[in-house]
Design a protein around this motif. Structure first.
Motif, PDB file in Angstrom:
ATOM      1  N   GLY A 141     -10.050  -7.455  -3.459  1.00 20.25           N
ATOM      2  CA  GLY A 141     -10.251  -7.700  -4.884  1.00 20.25           C
ATOM      3  C   GLY A 141      -9.100  -7.168  -5.709  1.00 20.25           C
ATOM      4  O   GLY A 141      -8.670  -7.804  -6.686  1.00 20.25           O
ATOM      5  N   CYS A 142      -8.582  -6.002  -5.319  1.00 24.39           N
ATOM      6  CA  CYS A 142      -7.415  -5.442  -6.026  1.00 24.39           C
ATOM      7  C   CYS A 142      -6.193  -6.326  -5.837  1.00 24.39           C
ATOM      8  O   CYS A 142      -5.422  -6.550  -6.767  1.00 24.39           O
ATOM      9  N   MET A 143      -6.016  -6.856  -4.628  1.00 20.85           N
ATOM     10  CA  MET A 143      -4.867  -7.720  -4.368  1.00 20.85           C
ATOM     11  C   MET A 143      -4.925  -8.996  -5.196  1.00 20.85           C
ATOM     12  O   MET A 143      -3.913  -9.475  -5.701  1.00 20.85           O
ATOM     13  N   GLN A 169     -13.098  -4.581  -1.326  1.00 27.46           N
ATOM     14  CA  GLN A 169     -12.591  -3.878  -2.501  1.00 27.46           C
ATOM     15  C   GLN A 169     -11.066  -3.952  -2.539  1.00 27.46           C
ATOM     16  O   GLN A 169     -10.468  -4.205  -3.595  1.00 27.46           O
ATOM     17  N   ARG A 170     -10.444  -3.742  -1.395  1.00 24.78           N
ATOM     18  CA  ARG A 170      -8.988  -3.833  -1.311  1.00 24.78           C
ATOM     19  C   ARG A 170      -8.522  -5.248  -1.637  1.00 24.78           C
ATOM     20  O   ARG A 170      -7.552  -5.441  -2.372  1.00 24.78           O
ATOM     21  N   GLN A 198      -0.656 -12.688  -1.532  1.00 25.51           N
ATOM     22  CA  GLN A 198      -2.105 -12.853  -1.520  1.00 25.51           C
ATOM     23  C   GLN A 198      -2.551 -13.695  -0.322  1.00 25.51           C
ATOM     24  O   GLN A 198      -3.629 -13.457   0.249  1.00 25.51           O
ATOM     25  N   ASP A 203       0.810  -1.219   0.000  1.00 25.02           N
ATOM     26  CA  ASP A 203       0.000   0.000   0.000  1.00 25.02           C
ATOM     27  C   ASP A 203       0.845   1.272   0.000  1.00 25.02           C
ATOM     28  O   ASP A 203       0.320   2.361   0.278  1.00 25.02           O
ATOM     29  N   GLY A 208      -6.428  -9.238  -8.025  1.00 25.31           N
ATOM     30  CA  GLY A 208      -6.501  -8.920  -9.446  1.00 25.31           C
ATOM     31  C   GLY A 208      -5.164  -8.673 -10.100  1.00 25.31           C
ATOM     32  O   GLY A 208      -5.086  -8.396 -11.300  1.00 25.31           O
ATOM     33  N   LYS A 209      -4.087  -8.753  -9.307  1.00 26.51           N
ATOM     34  CA  LYS A 209      -2.776  -8.487  -9.877  1.00 26.51           C
ATOM     35  C   LYS A 209      -1.738  -9.408  -9.250  1.00 26.51           C
ATOM     36  O   LYS A 209      -1.817  -9.764  -8.087  1.00 26.51           O
ATOM     37  N   GLU A 266      -3.133 -11.562   2.573  1.00 30.09           N
ATOM     38  CA  GLU A 266      -4.439 -10.906   2.477  1.00 30.09           C
ATOM     39  C   GLU A 266      -5.543 -11.836   2.989  1.00 30.09           C
ATOM     40  O   GLU A 266      -6.446 -11.407   3.722  1.00 30.09           O
TER      41      GLU A 266
END
Length: 302
Positions: free
Chosen positions: A293-295, A290-291, A264, A229, A297-298, A267
């Motif tokens: 999902g970003c983690m 949401q956070r 991940q 972050d 997604g990449k 997370e």
């Protein structure tokens, strides 16, 4: 004002504590305990999830850890009867507690140079860990923990999309047979810059509440996750962390390949803790997912 009786605590340790101050509330409560020029920290363990045999294993690890000029741990302090774990009356219930020595020093700078130093300190911690200790050592089995997380998330209404990603995409990747060959040992469990101080070149680690036996990549992935972050600087900081670690303990090609998965995984462990022990508003859950999902997604390479 504190909710721990200073005089009672003093009697248990045959010391004269001058003050007991809450410094961290929540699930695991931590108090700063002062005695003249000395400072200690009292940890009240959460009321569920840490049975006494697991706490005993943590105490065994910290008392048997062979520190050296470059790495150390916060040692537990024995009560006057020679035991390390107390029963403390708190909030109308009985909680287990342990007193720890203070770790003096400064935190690592949140710079590339600082993260190289932190990575090297983490590798030294891994190499200095004992191979066998007493007590019930928690198994940090990534697949089992992910499955536990999915069960816990099932009770959270907004978790559907993230849980689907974890179950359908992430878990299948984590179950690759070759990942069973990752180097394993005793892990800190929550390795990040907030749980270590450095004094005269010696890194002192503390807060082993999440320690257990599992792939060493768990600790490195957790440390990298905590840096994710930091905005545009995060990639450089994570690269420096890994570079510093490899100066002391080189990573195999398999470990490097798996490291994004363990970012991940950190997370997912965070989601498990929140779902199991915390009460969040709908707005906070929405932000959390949401956070996450970003983690998921990449992925990045090392």
């Amino acid at each position: 004002m504190t909710d721990i009786d200073k005089d009672w605590l003093s009697s248990k340790y045959a010391r004269s504590f001058a003050a007991v101050e809450l410094v961290v509330g929540g699930v695991n409560r931590t108090y700063r305990v002062r005695e003249a020029a000395n400072t200690f920290y009292l940890r009240l363990y959460r009321k569920s999830g840490r049975p006494l045999p697991q706490i005993a294993a943590e105490i065994c690890l910290l008392t048997e850890f062979k520190g050296d000029a470059e790495v150390a741990v916060s040692r537990p302090v024995a009560a006057k009867d020679g035991t390390y774990v107390l029963e403390v009356a708190w909030g109308g219930e009985s909680r287990l507690a342990c007193l720890f020595e203070s770790v003096e020093g400064d935190g690592f700078d949140l710079t590339r140079a600082g993260m190289e130093q932190f990575g090297a300190a983490l590798a030294r911690l891994h190499l200095a860990m004992p191979t066998i200790i007493g007590g019930e050592v928690r198994s940090l089995d990534p697949v089992a923990i992910v499955q536990d997380s999915l069960q816990a998330l099932h009770r959270i209404r907004q978790s559907k999309d993230v849980a689907r990603k974890i179950a359908h995409d992430y878990l299948a990747t984590l179950q690759r047979p070759e990942l069973r060959a990752l180097p394993s040992g005793l892990c800190h469990g929550d390795a990040w810059t907030g749980n270590v101080r450095v004094h005269q070149g010696r890194a002192g680690f503390f807060d082993f509440d999440d320690f257990g036996r599992g792939p060493l990549a768990i600790d490195l992935g957790t440390a990298a996750w905590h840096l994710a972050d930091e905005g545009p600087a995060s990639d450089g900081l994570i690269t420096a962390l890994v570079t510093g670690y490899e100066k002391i303990r080189p990573l195999s090609a398999l470990e490097k390949d798996a490291l994004p998965l363990f970012m991940q995984f950190a997370e997912i462990r965070s989601l498990l803790f929140l779902a199991r022990y915390c009460v969040l508003t709908d707005e906070m859950w929405a932000y959390t997912f949401q956070r996450a999902g970003c983690m998921f997604g990449k992925l990045r390479n090392f």
